[in-house]
Design a protein around this motif. Structure first.
Motif, short mmCIF file in Angstrom:
data_model
loop_
_atom_site.label_atom_id
_atom_site.label_comp_id
_atom_site.label_asym_id
_atom_site.label_seq_id
_atom_site.Cartn_x
_atom_site.Cartn_y
_atom_site.Cartn_z
N CYS A 85 133.09 63.06 67.42
CA CYS A 85 133.65 63.70 66.21
C CYS A 85 135.03 63.18 65.83
CB CYS A 85 133.72 65.22 66.39
SG CYS A 85 134.95 65.74 67.60
N GLY A 86 135.70 62.46 66.74
CA GLY A 86 137.01 61.91 66.45
C GLY A 86 138.18 62.85 66.73
N LYS A 87 137.91 64.10 67.12
CA LYS A 87 138.99 65.04 67.43
C LYS A 87 139.64 64.67 68.76
CE LYS A 87 136.96 69.20 65.41
NZ LYS A 87 136.49 70.56 65.78
N ALA A 88 140.88 65.15 68.93
CA ALA A 88 141.58 64.95 70.20
C ALA A 88 140.86 65.72 71.30
CB ALA A 88 143.01 65.44 70.08
N ILE A 89 140.85 65.15 72.50
CA ILE A 89 140.30 65.85 73.66
C ILE A 89 141.49 66.45 74.39
CG2 ILE A 89 139.10 65.60 75.86
CD1 ILE A 89 137.54 63.26 74.62
N ASN A 90 141.58 67.77 74.40
CA ASN A 90 142.66 68.47 75.09
C ASN A 90 142.15 69.01 76.41
OD1 ASN A 90 144.63 68.13 73.10
ND2 ASN A 90 143.78 69.80 71.91
N GLY A 91 142.96 68.85 77.45
CA GLY A 91 142.54 69.30 78.76
C GLY A 91 141.51 68.35 79.32
N TYR A 92 140.72 68.87 80.22
CA TYR A 92 139.67 68.04 80.81
C TYR A 92 138.51 67.94 79.83
CZ TYR A 92 142.24 68.31 85.12
OH TYR A 92 143.21 68.20 86.06
N PRO A 93 137.95 66.76 79.68
CA PRO A 93 136.85 66.59 78.72
C PRO A 93 135.53 67.15 79.24
CG PRO A 93 137.24 64.54 79.87
CD PRO A 93 138.30 65.50 80.33
N ALA A 94 134.66 67.43 78.29
CA ALA A 94 133.27 67.71 78.65
C ALA A 94 132.62 66.35 78.89
CB ALA A 94 132.57 68.44 77.50
N VAL A 95 131.47 66.35 79.52
CA VAL A 95 130.74 65.11 79.77
C VAL A 95 129.46 65.14 78.95
CG1 VAL A 95 129.60 63.70 81.52
CG2 VAL A 95 131.69 64.93 82.09
N SER A 96 129.26 64.10 78.15
CA SER A 96 128.09 64.03 77.29
C SER A 96 126.81 64.02 78.11
CB SER A 96 128.14 62.77 76.43
OG SER A 96 126.95 62.63 75.69
N ARG A 97 125.86 64.81 77.67
CA ARG A 97 124.54 64.83 78.30
C ARG A 97 123.75 63.58 77.93
NH1 ARG A 97 122.45 70.48 79.11
NH2 ARG A 97 124.33 71.74 79.18
N VAL A 98 124.17 62.91 76.87
CA VAL A 98 123.45 61.75 76.37
C VAL A 98 123.80 60.48 77.15
CG1 VAL A 98 123.08 60.28 74.33
CG2 VAL A 98 123.32 62.76 74.06
N ASP A 99 125.11 60.21 77.27
CA ASP A 99 125.51 58.94 77.89
C ASP A 99 126.60 59.07 78.95
OD1 ASP A 99 127.73 59.46 76.35
OD2 ASP A 99 127.47 57.72 75.03
N GLY A 100 127.01 60.30 79.28
CA GLY A 100 128.01 60.51 80.31
C GLY A 100 129.44 60.25 79.88
N ALA A 101 129.65 59.97 78.60
CA ALA A 101 131.00 59.70 78.09
C ALA A 101 131.81 61.00 78.01
CB ALA A 101 130.91 59.06 76.70
N PRO A 102 133.13 60.91 78.14
CA PRO A 102 133.95 62.11 77.93
C PRO A 102 133.95 62.49 76.45
CG PRO A 102 135.34 60.19 78.37
CD PRO A 102 133.93 59.75 78.52
N ILE A 103 133.71 63.76 76.17
CA ILE A 103 133.69 64.27 74.80
C ILE A 103 134.49 65.57 74.73
CG2 ILE A 103 131.51 63.18 74.14
CD1 ILE A 103 130.07 65.80 74.73
N CYS A 104 134.81 66.03 73.52
CA CYS A 104 135.58 67.26 73.37
C CYS A 104 134.70 68.48 73.70
CB CYS A 104 136.15 67.38 71.95
SG CYS A 104 134.93 67.72 70.67
N SER A 105 135.35 69.61 73.90
CA SER A 105 134.64 70.83 74.27
C SER A 105 133.61 71.24 73.21
CB SER A 105 135.63 71.97 74.47
OG SER A 105 136.46 71.71 75.57
N ASP A 106 133.99 71.11 71.93
CA ASP A 106 133.05 71.49 70.87
C ASP A 106 131.78 70.64 70.90
OD1 ASP A 106 134.76 73.48 70.01
OD2 ASP A 106 135.34 72.45 68.16
N CYS A 107 131.95 69.34 71.08
CA CYS A 107 130.77 68.47 71.13
C CYS A 107 129.94 68.73 72.39
CB CYS A 107 131.18 67.00 71.03
SG CYS A 107 131.73 66.54 69.37
N GLY A 108 130.61 69.05 73.49
CA GLY A 108 129.88 69.42 74.70
C GLY A 108 129.08 70.68 74.49
N THR A 109 129.68 71.66 73.81
CA THR A 109 128.97 72.90 73.50
C THR A 109 127.79 72.61 72.58
OG1 THR A 109 131.00 74.19 73.76
CG2 THR A 109 129.22 75.20 72.50
N ARG A 110 128.02 71.78 71.56
CA ARG A 110 126.92 71.42 70.64
C ARG A 110 125.76 70.77 71.39
NH1 ARG A 110 127.84 72.19 65.54
NH2 ARG A 110 129.99 72.25 64.83
N GLU A 111 126.06 69.84 72.29
CA GLU A 111 124.98 69.18 73.04
C GLU A 111 124.20 70.18 73.88
OE1 GLU A 111 126.11 65.78 75.35
OE2 GLU A 111 126.59 64.59 73.58
N ALA A 112 124.91 71.12 74.50
CA ALA A 112 124.24 72.13 75.33
C ALA A 112 123.35 73.02 74.46
CB ALA A 112 125.26 72.96 76.09
#
Length: 84
Positions: free
Chosen positions: A17-44
């Motif tokens: 999404c291009g937003k800043a990642i604050n704190g520890y990142p979520a991990v994408s379920r798709v490719d294991g990349a660090p992503i923001c909390s919102d995108c991690g929540t969306r993937e879940a």
């Protein structure tokens, strides 16, 4: 968020999404990349079959209930790292 030495943690912007990642990142379920909390929540939520509108509603509820301000501060230590 800071590391154990008091240094501010820095991550590249979220690749989804291009937003800043604050704190520890979520991990994408798709490719294991660090992503923001919102995108991690969306993937879940997406993995459970929720539509985009319902995902938006849940993420908005998380921000409304648990975020103090749009600066990335959170209401407590057990709440998500919020960015609005």
């Amino acid at each position: 968020m800071k590391d154990k030495h008091g240094e501010r943690l820095h991550f590249d912007p979220c690749p989804k999404c291009g937003k800043a990642i604050n704190g520890y990142p979520a991990v994408s379920r798709v490719d294991g990349a660090p992503i923001c909390s919102d995108c991690g929540t969306r993937e879940a939520l997406e993995s459970m079959g929720m539509c985009a509108a319902e995902q938006d509603r849940i993420i908005e509820l998380i921000h409304t209930r648990y975020c103090d301000a749009p600066t990335g501060e959170t209401a407590g230590s057990s709440t998500p790292n919020c960015v609005q």
